[in-house]
Design an enzyme around this catalytic site. Sequence first.
Site, PDB file in Angstrom:
ATOM      1  CG  ASN A  10      -1.786   1.332   1.612  1.00 32.14           C
ATOM      2  OD1 ASN A  10      -2.057   1.854   0.538  1.00 32.14           O
ATOM      3  ND2 ASN A  10      -2.117   1.658   2.579  1.00 32.14           N
ATOM      4  CE  LYS A  12       0.508   3.807   4.655  1.00 31.50           C
ATOM      5  NZ  LYS A  12       0.384   3.433   6.618  1.00 31.50           N
ATOM      6  CG  HIS A  94      -5.887   1.389   5.812  1.00 29.24           C
ATOM      7  ND1 HIS A  94      -5.499   2.716   6.531  1.00 29.24           N
ATOM      8  CD2 HIS A  94      -4.505   0.619   4.924  1.00 29.24           C
ATOM      9  CE1 HIS A  94      -4.100   2.169   6.495  1.00 29.24           C
ATOM     10  NE2 HIS A  94      -3.359   1.083   5.866  1.00 29.24           N
ATOM     11  CD  GLU A  96      -2.638   5.603   6.680  1.00 32.24           C
ATOM     12  OE1 GLU A  96      -3.069   4.820   5.194  1.00 32.24           O
ATOM     13  OE2 GLU A  96      -1.632   5.050   7.748  1.00 32.24           O
ATOM     14  CD  GLU A 166      -3.207  -2.876   7.552  1.00 27.70           C
ATOM     15  OE1 GLU A 166      -1.889  -2.848   7.144  1.00 27.70           O
ATOM     16  OE2 GLU A 166      -4.321  -1.711   7.264  1.00 27.70           O
ATOM     17  N   GLY A 172       2.325   1.910  10.574  1.00 31.73           N
ATOM     18  CA  GLY A 172       3.186   3.311  10.659  1.00 31.73           C
ATOM     19  C   GLY A 172       4.098   4.302  11.854  1.00 31.73           C
ATOM     20  CB  SER A 212       5.169  -1.550  12.222  1.00 31.32           C
ATOM     21  OG  SER A 212       5.220  -0.112  12.346  1.00 31.32           O
TER      22      SER A 212
HETATM   23  C1  PEP Z   1      -1.000  -0.157   5.833  1.00 30.02           C
HETATM   24  O1  PEP Z   1      -0.391   1.402   5.256  1.00 30.02           O
HETATM   25  O2  PEP Z   1      -1.772  -0.962   5.455  1.00 30.02           O
HETATM   26  C2  PEP Z   1       0.183  -0.190   6.607  1.00 30.02           C
HETATM   27  C3  PEP Z   1       0.510  -1.660   7.612  1.00 30.02           C
HETATM   28  O3  PEP Z   1       1.512   0.659   6.995  1.00 30.02           O
HETATM   29  P1  PEP Z   1       3.003   0.510   7.544  1.00 30.02           P
HETATM   30  O4  PEP Z   1       3.159  -0.822   7.095  1.00 30.02           O
HETATM   31  O5  PEP Z   1       3.158   1.484   6.778  1.00 30.02           O
HETATM   32  O6  PEP Z   1       2.585  -0.246   8.797  1.00 30.02           O
END
Ligand code: PEP
Length: 249
Positions: A10, A12, A94, A96, A166, A172, A212
């Site tokens: 992703n 983003k 997601h 976000e 997640e 992040g 992460s």
């Molecule tokens: C994501 O955006 O779905 C995600 C898991 O981000 P990150 O790997 O940066 O934590």
Amino acid sequence: MPRKFFVGGNFKMNGAVESITSIINNLNSAKLDPRTEVVIAPPALYLLLARQLANDNIAISAQNVFDKPNGAFTGELSVSQLQDAKVQWALVGHSERRTILKETDEFVSSKTKAAIDGGLSVILCIGESLEEREAGKTIDVVTKQLNAVAAKLSKEDWAKVVIAYEPIWAIGTGKVATTQQAQEVHAAIRKWLAEAISPEVSEATRVIYGGSVSEKNCRDLAKEHDVDGFLVGGASLKPAFVDIINARE
Ligand code: PEP
């Protein structure tokens, strides 16, 4: 049949023509484990570019999709427009978008159903906040998010869904869930699938982890029985994404 390992990237709201071209060229020339299904999700503006550049073994995903077929919905993209651009996947729900854009369980479910009805596959993101985890509510939260989707999907629809667990506190932040924390929630999701949908769907559905994930932690996470792959944010923009794709080698 064993579940095929799945790694999604992703991007983003990151990248530009030059950097996205370079990320895709790097993936095209790398040796990717053929046992891993690879999907990348660039920003909407670069979906066509990504489809043109990426090898056929790399599928493209939108980061979002709308639940209406066409019309006066400024700023949105429809399922058929994504199909037209040879985009086969959409990320839905997601965190976000749930938190910043205030997307509800109901809206996420409606988008999931519209995407599947229109022929797309869906990476359905679920997960709890730190506050919810500390209050012992993790399983309640993910179950509520899943129940909302289950209310709209048929049993057959689940063949088009990959569930991305997640935890919001791990996205992040550099704070990855332990292998035990991930396995515990993945196993609970698989139990929910068996009870709420069917044992067959539970066996077949990929449940991937996001939060992460890096080239350093991916191998240990990938060893867990119910971790069928990853959804990767930050690290998908780096050459190390190849190591995550190859985590099971
Ligand atoms: C994501 O955006 O779905 C995600 C898991 O981000 P990150 O790997 O940066 O934590």
